[in-house]
Design a protein around this motif. Sequence first.
Motif, PDB file in Angstrom:
ATOM      1  N   GLN A  29     -70.069  67.137 -42.391  1.00 38.89           N
ATOM      2  CA  GLN A  29     -71.059  67.885 -43.168  1.00 38.89           C
ATOM      3  C   GLN A  29     -71.819  67.007 -44.164  1.00 38.89           C
ATOM      4  OE1 GLN A  29     -68.787  71.433 -44.637  1.00 38.89           O
ATOM      5  NE2 GLN A  29     -70.367  72.510 -43.480  1.00 38.89           N
ATOM      6  N   GLY A  30     -72.266  65.838 -43.686  1.00 37.61           N
ATOM      7  CA  GLY A  30     -73.078  64.960 -44.525  1.00 37.61           C
ATOM      8  C   GLY A  30     -72.277  64.098 -45.483  1.00 37.61           C
ATOM      9  N   GLY A  31     -70.954  64.226 -45.485  1.00 40.53           N
ATOM     10  CA  GLY A  31     -70.119  63.408 -46.352  1.00 40.53           C
ATOM     11  C   GLY A  31     -69.292  62.435 -45.542  1.00 40.53           C
ATOM     12  N   THR A  32     -68.886  61.348 -46.181  1.00 41.58           N
ATOM     13  CA  THR A  32     -68.013  60.370 -45.559  1.00 41.58           C
ATOM     14  C   THR A  32     -66.761  60.251 -46.416  1.00 41.58           C
ATOM     15  OG1 THR A  32     -69.917  59.160 -44.700  1.00 41.58           O
ATOM     16  CG2 THR A  32     -67.827  57.985 -44.753  1.00 41.58           C
ATOM     17  N   TYR A  33     -65.598  60.414 -45.789  1.00 42.05           N
ATOM     18  CA  TYR A  33     -64.320  60.441 -46.490  1.00 42.05           C
ATOM     19  C   TYR A  33     -63.441  59.340 -45.916  1.00 42.05           C
ATOM     20  CZ  TYR A  33     -66.374  64.913 -47.511  1.00 42.05           C
ATOM     21  OH  TYR A  33     -67.248  65.898 -47.899  1.00 42.05           O
ATOM     22  N   VAL A  34     -63.013  58.398 -46.752  1.00 36.06           N
ATOM     23  CA  VAL A  34     -62.279  57.225 -46.296  1.00 36.06           C
ATOM     24  C   VAL A  34     -60.888  57.230 -46.915  1.00 36.06           C
ATOM     25  CG1 VAL A  34     -62.279  54.708 -46.189  1.00 36.06           C
ATOM     26  CG2 VAL A  34     -64.457  55.945 -46.152  1.00 36.06           C
ATOM     27  N   ASN A  43     -51.806  64.335 -44.675  1.00 33.63           N
ATOM     28  CA  ASN A  43     -52.214  64.174 -46.075  1.00 33.63           C
ATOM     29  C   ASN A  43     -53.687  64.466 -46.314  1.00 33.63           C
ATOM     30  OD1 ASN A  43     -49.708  63.317 -47.295  1.00 33.63           O
ATOM     31  ND2 ASN A  43     -49.915  61.484 -46.033  1.00 33.63           N
ATOM     32  N   LEU A  44     -54.411  64.835 -45.262  1.00 34.37           N
ATOM     33  CA  LEU A  44     -55.831  65.141 -45.416  1.00 34.37           C
ATOM     34  C   LEU A  44     -55.982  66.439 -46.196  1.00 34.37           C
ATOM     35  CD1 LEU A  44     -58.766  64.444 -44.683  1.00 34.37           C
ATOM     36  CD2 LEU A  44     -58.468  65.776 -42.604  1.00 34.37           C
ATOM     37  N   ASP A  45     -56.650  66.346 -47.329  1.00 34.46           N
ATOM     38  CA  ASP A  45     -56.888  67.530 -48.143  1.00 34.46           C
ATOM     39  C   ASP A  45     -58.214  68.135 -47.709  1.00 34.46           C
ATOM     40  OD1 ASP A  45     -57.247  69.514 -50.010  1.00 34.46           O
ATOM     41  OD2 ASP A  45     -56.833  68.228 -51.730  1.00 34.46           O
ATOM     42  N   LEU A  46     -58.141  69.145 -46.871  1.00 33.92           N
ATOM     43  CA  LEU A  46     -59.357  69.734 -46.315  1.00 33.92           C
ATOM     44  C   LEU A  46     -60.215  70.382 -47.383  1.00 33.92           C
ATOM     45  CD1 LEU A  46     -57.909  71.216 -43.024  1.00 33.92           C
ATOM     46  CD2 LEU A  46     -59.049  69.039 -43.394  1.00 33.92           C
ATOM     47  N   ALA A  47     -59.624  70.802 -48.473  1.00 32.92           N
ATOM     48  CA  ALA A  47     -60.419  71.374 -49.558  1.00 32.92           C
ATOM     49  C   ALA A  47     -61.370  70.325 -50.122  1.00 32.92           C
ATOM     50  CB  ALA A  47     -59.510  71.923 -50.648  1.00 32.92           C
ATOM     51  N   ASP A  48     -60.948  69.041 -50.122  1.00 33.58           N
ATOM     52  CA  ASP A  48     -61.844  67.973 -50.567  1.00 33.58           C
ATOM     53  C   ASP A  48     -63.063  67.877 -49.672  1.00 33.58           C
ATOM     54  OD1 ASP A  48     -60.183  67.282 -52.628  1.00 33.58           O
ATOM     55  OD2 ASP A  48     -59.354  65.509 -51.639  1.00 33.58           O
ATOM     56  N   CYS A  49     -62.882  68.144 -48.391  1.00 30.91           N
ATOM     57  CA  CYS A  49     -63.970  67.994 -47.428  1.00 30.91           C
ATOM     58  C   CYS A  49     -64.846  69.227 -47.324  1.00 30.91           C
ATOM     59  CB  CYS A  49     -63.412  67.690 -46.039  1.00 30.91           C
ATOM     60  SG  CYS A  49     -62.467  66.175 -45.957  1.00 30.91           S
ATOM     61  N   THR A  50     -64.262  70.395 -47.466  1.00 28.97           N
ATOM     62  CA  THR A  50     -64.992  71.609 -47.147  1.00 28.97           C
ATOM     63  C   THR A  50     -65.147  72.578 -48.292  1.00 28.97           C
ATOM     64  OG1 THR A  50     -63.009  72.805 -46.527  1.00 28.97           O
ATOM     65  CG2 THR A  50     -64.087  71.518 -44.796  1.00 28.97           C
ATOM     66  N   GLY A  51     -64.316  72.459 -49.307  1.00 32.54           N
ATOM     67  CA  GLY A  51     -64.291  73.461 -50.354  1.00 32.54           C
ATOM     68  C   GLY A  51     -63.491  74.677 -49.935  1.00 32.54           C
ATOM     69  N   ASP A  52     -63.011  74.700 -48.718  1.00 32.73           N
ATOM     70  CA  ASP A  52     -62.213  75.802 -48.192  1.00 32.73           C
ATOM     71  C   ASP A  52     -60.822  75.295 -47.860  1.00 32.73           C
ATOM     72  OD1 ASP A  52     -64.388  77.593 -48.199  1.00 32.73           O
ATOM     73  OD2 ASP A  52     -65.070  76.778 -46.287  1.00 32.73           O
ATOM     74  N   SER A  53     -59.887  76.200 -47.762  1.00 34.39           N
ATOM     75  CA  SER A  53     -58.545  75.838 -47.329  1.00 34.39           C
ATOM     76  C   SER A  53     -58.435  76.147 -45.846  1.00 34.39           C
ATOM     77  CB  SER A  53     -57.513  76.643 -48.112  1.00 34.39           C
ATOM     78  OG  SER A  53     -56.228  76.365 -47.640  1.00 34.39           O
ATOM     79  N   GLY A  85     -63.598  66.296 -33.539  1.00 35.17           N
ATOM     80  CA  GLY A  85     -62.850  67.546 -33.543  1.00 35.17           C
ATOM     81  C   GLY A  85     -63.549  68.552 -34.423  1.00 35.17           C
ATOM     82  N   LEU A  86     -62.905  69.641 -34.624  1.00 30.96           N
ATOM     83  CA  LEU A  86     -63.478  70.699 -35.444  1.00 30.96           C
ATOM     84  C   LEU A  86     -62.674  70.885 -36.725  1.00 30.96           C
ATOM     85  CD1 LEU A  86     -64.209  73.365 -32.696  1.00 30.96           C
ATOM     86  CD2 LEU A  86     -65.832  71.783 -33.763  1.00 30.96           C
ATOM     87  N   LEU A  87     -63.376  70.985 -37.828  1.00 30.14           N
ATOM     88  CA  LEU A  87     -62.806  71.447 -39.089  1.00 30.14           C
ATOM     89  C   LEU A  87     -63.400  72.828 -39.291  1.00 30.14           C
ATOM     90  CD1 LEU A  87     -63.154  68.291 -41.358  1.00 30.14           C
ATOM     91  CD2 LEU A  87     -61.076  69.198 -40.360  1.00 30.14           C
ATOM     92  N   GLY A  88     -62.571  73.843 -39.111  1.00 25.94           N
ATOM     93  CA  GLY A  88     -63.120  75.195 -39.045  1.00 25.94           C
ATOM     94  C   GLY A  88     -63.974  75.271 -37.802  1.00 25.94           C
ATOM     95  N   ASP A  89     -65.242  75.605 -37.973  1.00 23.91           N
ATOM     96  CA  ASP A  89     -66.154  75.644 -36.831  1.00 23.91           C
ATOM     97  C   ASP A  89     -67.220  74.553 -36.917  1.00 23.91           C
ATOM     98  OD1 ASP A  89     -67.586  76.648 -38.945  1.00 23.91           O
ATOM     99  OD2 ASP A  89     -68.351  78.402 -37.884  1.00 23.91           O
ATOM    100  N   LYS A  90     -66.962  73.515 -37.717  1.00 20.60           N
ATOM    101  CA  LYS A  90     -67.919  72.429 -37.918  1.00 20.60           C
ATOM    102  C   LYS A  90     -67.413  71.141 -37.270  1.00 20.60           C
ATOM    103  CE  LYS A  90     -70.300  74.748 -41.095  1.00 20.60           C
ATOM    104  NZ  LYS A  90     -71.052  75.835 -40.699  1.00 20.60           N
ATOM    105  N   LEU A  91     -68.329  70.385 -36.666  1.00 22.90           N
ATOM    106  CA  LEU A  91     -67.998  69.128 -36.016  1.00 22.90           C
ATOM    107  C   LEU A  91     -67.622  68.072 -37.045  1.00 22.90           C
ATOM    108  CD1 LEU A  91     -67.867  67.355 -33.461  1.00 22.90           C
ATOM    109  CD2 LEU A  91     -70.291  66.816 -33.874  1.00 22.90           C
TER     110      LEU A  91
END
Length: 85
Positions: free
Chosen positions: A9-14, A31-41, A66-72
Amino acid sequence: MFTFVLDFQGGTYVRQAEGTLETALDNWLSNLDLADCTGDSLSSLNESFDKLTPIDGLTNVWCSSGLLGDKLAIVHVVKTSTNVP
């Protein structure tokens, strides 16, 4: 040591993780905190992240999507140290 670069979603997470490719991937995913990436749990990732594809012409570089929720989401993995298995 492996470096994981997630484009989503336009961000890069390393992040980095140690171990073999398989254990580093498992550590990164757990350990991936999806809330950091999406704002959602979000509860899960698409299983295709477990299927890394080596990049032709390069050494120790893989890619998967892959998919995070319904986003590529696209992840690139680079072995950044040879001091670990």
